[in-house]
Write a protein that holds these residues in place. Structure first.
Motif, PDB file in Angstrom:
ATOM      1  N   CYS A  79       0.680  -1.193  -0.012  1.00 24.31           N
ATOM      2  CA  CYS A  79      -0.079   0.088  -0.140  1.00 24.31           C
ATOM      3  C   CYS A  79       0.863   1.411  -0.019  1.00 24.31           C
ATOM      4  CB  CYS A  79      -0.942   0.099   1.236  1.00 24.31           C
ATOM      5  SG  CYS A  79      -1.836   1.454   1.433  1.00 24.31           S
ATOM      6  N   ILE A  80       0.580   2.116  -0.635  1.00 25.45           N
ATOM      7  CA  ILE A  80       1.121   3.517  -0.904  1.00 25.45           C
ATOM      8  C   ILE A  80       0.191   4.525  -0.319  1.00 25.45           C
ATOM      9  CG2 ILE A  80       2.694   2.862  -3.004  1.00 25.45           C
ATOM     10  CD1 ILE A  80       0.923   4.535  -4.897  1.00 25.45           C
ATOM     11  N   GLY A  81      -0.835   4.174   0.125  1.00 23.89           N
ATOM     12  CA  GLY A  81      -1.626   5.386   0.795  1.00 23.89           C
ATOM     13  C   GLY A  81      -2.317   6.216   0.060  1.00 23.89           C
ATOM     14  N   CYS A  82      -2.638   5.776  -1.198  1.00 27.01           N
ATOM     15  CA  CYS A  82      -3.128   6.698  -2.233  1.00 27.01           C
ATOM     16  C   CYS A  82      -4.500   7.247  -1.704  1.00 27.01           C
ATOM     17  CB  CYS A  82      -2.934   6.013  -3.610  1.00 27.01           C
ATOM     18  SG  CYS A  82      -4.387   4.706  -3.657  1.00 27.01           S
ATOM     19  N   GLY A  83      -5.140   6.558  -1.109  1.00 23.27           N
ATOM     20  CA  GLY A  83      -6.558   6.886  -0.676  1.00 23.27           C
ATOM     21  C   GLY A  83      -7.821   6.671  -1.559  1.00 23.27           C
ATOM     22  N   LEU A  84      -7.274   5.817  -2.584  1.00 26.06           N
ATOM     23  CA  LEU A  84      -8.522   5.416  -3.588  1.00 26.06           C
ATOM     24  C   LEU A  84      -9.445   4.425  -2.738  1.00 26.06           C
ATOM     25  CD1 LEU A  84      -9.123   5.490  -6.819  1.00 26.06           C
ATOM     26  CD2 LEU A  84      -8.442   3.277  -6.536  1.00 26.06           C
ATOM     27  N   CYS A  85      -9.184   3.405  -2.155  1.00 25.36           N
ATOM     28  CA  CYS A  85      -9.948   2.499  -1.553  1.00 25.36           C
ATOM     29  C   CYS A  85     -10.598   3.055  -0.640  1.00 25.36           C
ATOM     30  CB  CYS A  85      -9.171   1.163  -1.015  1.00 25.36           C
ATOM     31  SG  CYS A  85      -7.940   1.511   0.274  1.00 25.36           S
ATOM     32  N   ALA A  87      -3.571   1.935   4.326  1.00 26.51           N
ATOM     33  CA  ALA A  87      -5.136   1.569   4.324  1.00 26.51           C
ATOM     34  C   ALA A  87      -5.159   0.397   5.356  1.00 26.51           C
ATOM     35  CB  ALA A  87      -5.664   1.317   3.273  1.00 26.51           C
ATOM     36  N   CYS A 145      -7.129  -0.334  -7.152  1.00 26.48           N
ATOM     37  CA  CYS A 145      -5.778   0.002  -6.178  1.00 26.48           C
ATOM     38  C   CYS A 145      -4.665   0.035  -7.307  1.00 26.48           C
ATOM     39  CB  CYS A 145      -5.599  -1.289  -5.169  1.00 26.48           C
ATOM     40  SG  CYS A 145      -4.143  -0.858  -4.454  1.00 26.48           S
ATOM     41  N   PRO A 146      -3.692   1.002  -7.216  1.00 27.24           N
ATOM     42  CA  PRO A 146      -2.654   1.199  -8.354  1.00 27.24           C
ATOM     43  C   PRO A 146      -1.615   0.056  -8.156  1.00 27.24           C
ATOM     44  CG  PRO A 146      -2.795   3.151  -6.855  1.00 27.24           C
ATOM     45  CD  PRO A 146      -3.805   2.034  -6.461  1.00 27.24           C
ATOM     46  N   VAL A 147      -1.670  -0.478  -6.718  1.00 29.80           N
ATOM     47  CA  VAL A 147      -0.453  -1.341  -6.488  1.00 29.80           C
ATOM     48  C   VAL A 147      -1.125  -2.706  -6.051  1.00 29.80           C
ATOM     49  CG1 VAL A 147       1.354   0.442  -6.071  1.00 29.80           C
ATOM     50  CG2 VAL A 147      -0.260  -0.597  -4.197  1.00 29.80           C
ATOM     51  N   ALA A 168      -2.659  -3.794  -3.704  1.00 30.89           N
ATOM     52  CA  ALA A 168      -2.448  -4.192  -2.527  1.00 30.89           C
ATOM     53  C   ALA A 168      -3.599  -4.597  -1.869  1.00 30.89           C
ATOM     54  CB  ALA A 168      -2.018  -3.051  -1.717  1.00 30.89           C
ATOM     55  N   ILE A 169      -4.947  -4.976  -2.425  1.00 31.03           N
ATOM     56  CA  ILE A 169      -6.113  -5.255  -1.644  1.00 31.03           C
ATOM     57  C   ILE A 169      -6.634  -6.767  -2.500  1.00 31.03           C
ATOM     58  CG2 ILE A 169      -8.157  -5.002  -1.000  1.00 31.03           C
ATOM     59  CD1 ILE A 169      -7.938  -1.940  -1.963  1.00 31.03           C
TER      60      ILE A 169
HETATM   61  S1  SF4 Z   1      -5.976   1.895  -3.127  1.00 28.34           S
HETATM   62 FE1  SF4 Z   1      -4.283   0.471  -2.671  1.00 28.34          FE
HETATM   63  S2  SF4 Z   1      -2.527   1.576  -2.365  1.00 28.34           S
HETATM   64 FE2  SF4 Z   1      -4.401   3.204  -2.310  1.00 28.34          FE
HETATM   65  S3  SF4 Z   1      -4.660   3.444  -0.213  1.00 28.34           S
HETATM   66 FE3  SF4 Z   1      -5.971   1.866  -0.838  1.00 28.34          FE
HETATM   67  S4  SF4 Z   1      -4.631  -0.263  -0.585  1.00 28.34           S
HETATM   68 FE4  SF4 Z   1      -3.286   1.527  -0.367  1.00 28.34          FE
END
Ligand code: SF4
Length: 63
Positions: free
Chosen positions: A12-18, A34, A54-56, A58-59
């Motif tokens: 997770c890079i903490g982008c805030g999308l989720c 997240a 999620c761009p990476v 991570a979910i």
């Molecule tokens: S969308 Fe992915 S990268 Fe962005 S905050 Fe959520 S888990 Fe982290």
């Protein structure tokens, strides 16, 4: 039982999308990552949207 999402904090890079798609399921922690606060907080379809967005990647769904 309903499926539950999990966040890989390593990725997770903490982008805030989720957290913006599923504000009742995910929250950004003090660590800038997240976290799942309530696995059943939003519809499965919305959670899938967060997983796909999620761009990476991570979910994921817990097995
Ligand atoms: S969308 Fe992915 S990268 Fe962005 S905050 Fe959520 S888990 Fe982290």
């Amino acid at each position: 039982m309903a499926k539950e999402p999990a966040v890989d904090q390593e990725k997770c890079i903490g982008c805030g999308l989720c957290t913006s798609i599923c504000p009742n399921v995910f929250e950004l922690g003090a660590d800038g990552k997240a976290h799942v606060k309530n696995p059943g907080g939003d519809a499965e379809q919305k959670i899938q949207e967060a997983i796909d967005g999620c761009p990476v990647k991570a979910i994921s769904w817990k097995k």
